[in-house]
Design an enzyme around this catalytic site. Structure first.
Site, PDB file in Angstrom:
ATOM      1  N   LYS A  51      22.621 -21.074  23.475  1.00 17.19           N
ATOM      2  CA  LYS A  51      22.157 -22.074  22.626  1.00 17.19           C
ATOM      3  C   LYS A  51      21.110 -22.929  23.131  1.00 17.19           C
ATOM      4  O   LYS A  51      20.635 -22.619  24.106  1.00 17.19           O
ATOM      5  CB  LYS A  51      23.337 -22.950  21.938  1.00 17.19           C
ATOM      6  CG  LYS A  51      24.167 -21.914  21.123  1.00 17.19           C
ATOM      7  CD  LYS A  51      24.049 -21.776  19.854  1.00 17.19           C
ATOM      8  CE  LYS A  51      24.623 -20.681  19.170  1.00 17.19           C
ATOM      9  NZ  LYS A  51      23.976 -20.007  17.960  1.00 17.19           N
ATOM     10  N   ARG A  92      23.161 -31.469  20.042  1.00 12.78           N
ATOM     11  CA  ARG A  92      24.547 -31.469  19.460  1.00 12.78           C
ATOM     12  C   ARG A  92      25.347 -32.168  20.781  1.00 12.78           C
ATOM     13  O   ARG A  92      26.299 -32.555  20.357  1.00 12.78           O
ATOM     14  CB  ARG A  92      25.157 -29.899  19.123  1.00 12.78           C
ATOM     15  CG  ARG A  92      24.143 -29.602  18.101  1.00 12.78           C
ATOM     16  CD  ARG A  92      24.950 -28.761  16.853  1.00 12.78           C
ATOM     17  NE  ARG A  92      24.003 -27.984  16.038  1.00 12.78           N
ATOM     18  CZ  ARG A  92      23.335 -28.513  14.927  1.00 12.78           C
ATOM     19  NH1 ARG A  92      24.047 -29.552  14.343  1.00 12.78           N
ATOM     20  NH2 ARG A  92      22.667 -27.941  14.083  1.00 12.78           N
ATOM     21  N   GLN A  98      21.002 -15.689  12.376  1.00 11.81           N
ATOM     22  CA  GLN A  98      19.494 -15.458  12.798  1.00 11.81           C
ATOM     23  C   GLN A  98      18.892 -14.035  12.702  1.00 11.81           C
ATOM     24  O   GLN A  98      17.914 -13.671  12.033  1.00 11.81           O
ATOM     25  CB  GLN A  98      19.094 -16.219  13.855  1.00 11.81           C
ATOM     26  CG  GLN A  98      19.116 -17.643  13.899  1.00 11.81           C
ATOM     27  CD  GLN A  98      19.203 -18.545  15.188  1.00 11.81           C
ATOM     28  OE1 GLN A  98      18.883 -18.080  16.198  1.00 11.81           O
ATOM     29  NE2 GLN A  98      19.204 -19.892  15.024  1.00 11.81           N
ATOM     30  N   ARG A 140      25.803 -24.286  26.496  1.00 10.70           N
ATOM     31  CA  ARG A 140      26.614 -25.408  25.682  1.00 10.70           C
ATOM     32  C   ARG A 140      28.071 -25.191  26.338  1.00 10.70           C
ATOM     33  O   ARG A 140      28.778 -26.431  26.482  1.00 10.70           O
ATOM     34  CB  ARG A 140      26.967 -25.347  24.304  1.00 10.70           C
ATOM     35  CG  ARG A 140      25.674 -25.979  23.442  1.00 10.70           C
ATOM     36  CD  ARG A 140      25.819 -25.970  22.211  1.00 10.70           C
ATOM     37  NE  ARG A 140      24.432 -26.627  21.577  1.00 10.70           N
ATOM     38  CZ  ARG A 140      24.004 -26.361  20.351  1.00 10.70           C
ATOM     39  NH1 ARG A 140      24.819 -25.632  19.494  1.00 10.70           N
ATOM     40  NH2 ARG A 140      23.096 -26.995  19.966  1.00 10.70           N
ATOM     41  N   ARG A 194      15.797 -18.554  25.734  1.00  9.85           N
ATOM     42  CA  ARG A 194      16.846 -17.974  24.937  1.00  9.85           C
ATOM     43  C   ARG A 194      16.520 -16.393  24.673  1.00  9.85           C
ATOM     44  O   ARG A 194      15.175 -16.092  24.571  1.00  9.85           O
ATOM     45  CB  ARG A 194      16.895 -18.812  23.669  1.00  9.85           C
ATOM     46  CG  ARG A 194      17.323 -20.181  23.993  1.00  9.85           C
ATOM     47  CD  ARG A 194      17.454 -21.148  22.802  1.00  9.85           C
ATOM     48  NE  ARG A 194      18.637 -20.571  21.863  1.00  9.85           N
ATOM     49  CZ  ARG A 194      18.652 -21.243  20.711  1.00  9.85           C
ATOM     50  NH1 ARG A 194      18.070 -22.173  20.404  1.00  9.85           N
ATOM     51  NH2 ARG A 194      19.769 -20.828  19.864  1.00  9.85           N
ATOM     52  N   ASP A 237      28.166 -24.069  15.625  1.00 13.13           N
ATOM     53  CA  ASP A 237      27.421 -25.500  16.055  1.00 13.13           C
ATOM     54  C   ASP A 237      28.540 -26.799  16.148  1.00 13.13           C
ATOM     55  O   ASP A 237      27.867 -27.590  16.837  1.00 13.13           O
ATOM     56  CB  ASP A 237      26.269 -25.734  14.962  1.00 13.13           C
ATOM     57  CG  ASP A 237      25.097 -24.672  15.074  1.00 13.13           C
ATOM     58  OD1 ASP A 237      25.018 -24.036  16.070  1.00 13.13           O
ATOM     59  OD2 ASP A 237      24.497 -24.363  13.872  1.00 13.13           O
ATOM     60  N   ARG A 271      14.936 -21.832   5.808  1.00 13.76           N
ATOM     61  CA  ARG A 271      14.812 -20.543   4.922  1.00 13.76           C
ATOM     62  C   ARG A 271      14.062 -20.992   3.695  1.00 13.76           C
ATOM     63  O   ARG A 271      13.288 -19.997   3.271  1.00 13.76           O
ATOM     64  CB  ARG A 271      16.203 -20.082   4.642  1.00 13.76           C
ATOM     65  CG  ARG A 271      17.027 -19.426   5.707  1.00 13.76           C
ATOM     66  CD  ARG A 271      18.476 -19.392   5.409  1.00 13.76           C
ATOM     67  NE  ARG A 271      19.118 -18.601   6.295  1.00 13.76           N
ATOM     68  CZ  ARG A 271      19.298 -18.978   7.649  1.00 13.76           C
ATOM     69  NH1 ARG A 271      19.071 -20.128   8.155  1.00 13.76           N
ATOM     70  NH2 ARG A 271      19.917 -18.166   8.566  1.00 13.76           N
TER      71      ARG A 271
HETATM   72  C1  S3P Z   1      21.574 -20.526  12.527  1.00 12.43           C
HETATM   73  C2  S3P Z   1      22.395 -19.644  12.908  1.00 12.43           C
HETATM   74  C3  S3P Z   1      23.417 -19.968  14.499  1.00 12.43           C
HETATM   75  C4  S3P Z   1      23.261 -21.421  14.502  1.00 12.43           C
HETATM   76  C5  S3P Z   1      22.191 -22.146  14.447  1.00 12.43           C
HETATM   77  C6  S3P Z   1      21.377 -21.914  13.117  1.00 12.43           C
HETATM   78  C7  S3P Z   1      20.828 -20.133  11.267  1.00 12.43           C
HETATM   79  O1  S3P Z   1      22.559 -19.327  15.511  1.00 12.43           O
HETATM   80  O2  S3P Z   1      23.779 -21.414  16.057  1.00 12.43           O
HETATM   81  O3  S3P Z   1      21.929 -23.502  14.688  1.00 12.43           O
HETATM   82  O4  S3P Z   1      20.344 -21.099  10.666  1.00 12.43           O
HETATM   83  O5  S3P Z   1      20.646 -18.979  10.827  1.00 12.43           O
HETATM   84  P1  S3P Z   1      23.026 -17.682  15.726  1.00 12.43           P
HETATM   85  O6  S3P Z   1      22.323 -16.910  14.635  1.00 12.43           O
HETATM   86  O7  S3P Z   1      22.383 -17.357  16.979  1.00 12.43           O
HETATM   87  O8  S3P Z   1      24.350 -17.600  15.934  1.00 12.43           O
END
Ligand code: S3P
Length: 431
Positions: A329, A376, A156, A333, A111, A302, A18
């Site tokens: 993911k 992971r 995300q 997973r 994905r 995660d 970010r």
């Molecule tokens: C993340 C959000 C999660 C997480 C990923 C990092 C982020 O994903 O699994 O490793 O940095 O916003 P999702 O938004 O798909 O849940």
């Protein structure tokens, strides 16, 4: 074989992404301390540089100069393995003039991308996905503020909308039914925007962002979790993770460890833009199974693979409810946990969208295991090998670099296999 000593996990991956990507919307320069050097964050750095941000390194600090919102007008951006890079970029680029193509490796191409394209289209964005996946083409459009209810509990997706909203005409309100990690909101505030929250709704308006002079990225709790869970399950262990981010939207795994009866001590420091502190875990022989509700899952999404391993050493049944998101993911997973931990004799089953682990299991040695190229899963299987006789070959184990390049060094150090002197200059880990 025990785990002993102290270590500092690498800078948090989510916050690192970010800080790098939000410089594309911001004026000014920031010195970043403890930025993650994992390959996922490198994908974000390469994309940000391609779009016009200036990134350099000065010893342990990264210097990032924002674009002041003057981005390149067209770019092909390779997001590698990183879902966070591609989804946040969709939001950042949705309102930027130009045409951008975002792509990634085979795992990223599997994905779902419609989940982010759809709410952005509701704001006026022009986004095309190939059969709902990447490559994604974003043609910058004029965005309007709107009201959205997010259909997936994804930080995300929420972040993509929040970042697009900075360029929208008029305020955007977002309803999320389940809380997800809030790093974007915290950084928006740090960069001069206002995120108004009321219950499950948040509102953000058009904002001109300004980078802070300096920011420190706290240690990644998702990386620390491997060794913290490891110490809870390997007899005789006691370890301390220093400088770990203690943001409540990320620390669900600590709550689950507590519920299982783990011996855990946390010391907090709330002075930074994210809370952080030390976590000490001591082995306890009396772990017990527990129930984890679906609304708790985003706070540990995660960490489910390593928590499933921990649950296999606990007495009784552990149920992780509503973990269907794990299917999309870096690998599927749910099926990887079931198959690979199952090969080690752990009692794992998938019932609908629930993951059920029945323990305690006596894990047995599996000569060859497969991580499916998922970082992971690879780290979970390596931690499982601490409880079995031999060291397995783990296919695709290099993938650990996606989030935790120092994983093996820290593991060797905590197992007492290398000395502090050997470790000097190789990342923070004190035996
Ligand atoms: C993340 C959000 C999660 C997480 C990923 C990092 C982020 O994903 O699994 O490793 O940095 O916003 P999702 O938004 O798909 O849940």
């Amino acid at each position: 074989m025990t785990l002993k000593g102290e270590f500092s996990p690498p800078g948090d991956k989510s916050v690192s992404h970010r800080v790098v990507l939000m410089s594309l919307l911001a004026d000014g320069k920031v010195e970043v301390e403890n930025l993650s050097r994992c390959t996922d964050v490198k994908s974000s750095m390469a994309a940000a540089a391609e779009l016009g941000a200036k990134i350099s390194q000065n010893g342990d600090l990264y210097l990032i100069e924002g674009t002041g919102d003057e981005l390149s007008r067209s770019a092909y951006l390779d997001c590698g393995n990183s879902g966070t890079t591609i989804r946040l970029l969709c939001g950042i680029l949705a309102g930027a003039p130009g045409r951008f193509v975002l792509d990634g490796d085979d795992s990223l191409r599997r994905r779902p991308m419609e989940r982010v394209a759809e709410p952005l289209r509701a704001m006026g964005a022009v986004i095309r996905c190939r059969y709902g996946k990447c490559p994604v083409e974003v043609s910058g459009a004029t965005l309007r503020g709107t009201s959205l209810e997010l259909s997936v509990p994804s930080a995300q997706v929420k972040s993509a909308v929040l970042l697009a909203a900075c360029r929208g005409f008029g305020p955007t309100s977002i309803v999320q039914t389940v809380e997800t990690r809030d790093h974007t909101e915290r950084l928006l505030e740090l960069m001069g925007s206002r995120v108004l929250k009321s219950g499950q709704t948040m509102m953000v308006g058009p904002s001109r962002l300004r980078l802070p002079a300096r920011v420190r990225v706290p240690g990644d709790p998702s990386s620390a979790a491997f060794f913290l869970c490891g110490a809870a399950m390997v007899p005789g262990s006691e370890i301390t993770a220093r400088g770990v981010m203690l943001n409540p939207t990320r620390n669900g795994f600590l709550e689950v460890m507590r519920r299982m009866g783990a011996d855990l001590k946390v010391a907090r420091d709330d002075s930074g833009h994210e809370p952080e502190g030390s976590v000490t875990v001591r082995y306890t022989p009396r772990l017990k199974g527990c129930r984890v509700r679906s609304e708790e899952i985003p706070g540990m999404v995660d960490e489910i693979p390593i928590l499933a391993l921990l649950a296999s050493t606990a007495r009784g049944e552990t149920v992780f409810q509503g973990v269907g998101e794990l299917r999309v993911k870096e690998s599927d997973r749910l099926s990887m946990i079931q198959r690979q931990l199952g090969r080690l004799n752990a009692g794992v089953s998938v019932e609908g969208d629930d993951l059920v682990v029945r323990g305690p299991s006596r894990l047995r040695y599996g000569r060859t295991l497969d991580s499916g190229g998922d970082h992971r899963i690879a780290m979970t299987l390596r931690m499982a090998s601490l409880l079995t006789k031999g060291q397995p070959e783990i296919q695709g184990e290099d993938s650990v670099n996606v989030s935790y390049p120092g994983f093996h060094r820290h593991l060797e150090m905590l197992r007492g296999r290398s000395t502090s002197r050997e470790m000097a200059g190789q990342g923070a880990c004190i035996g």
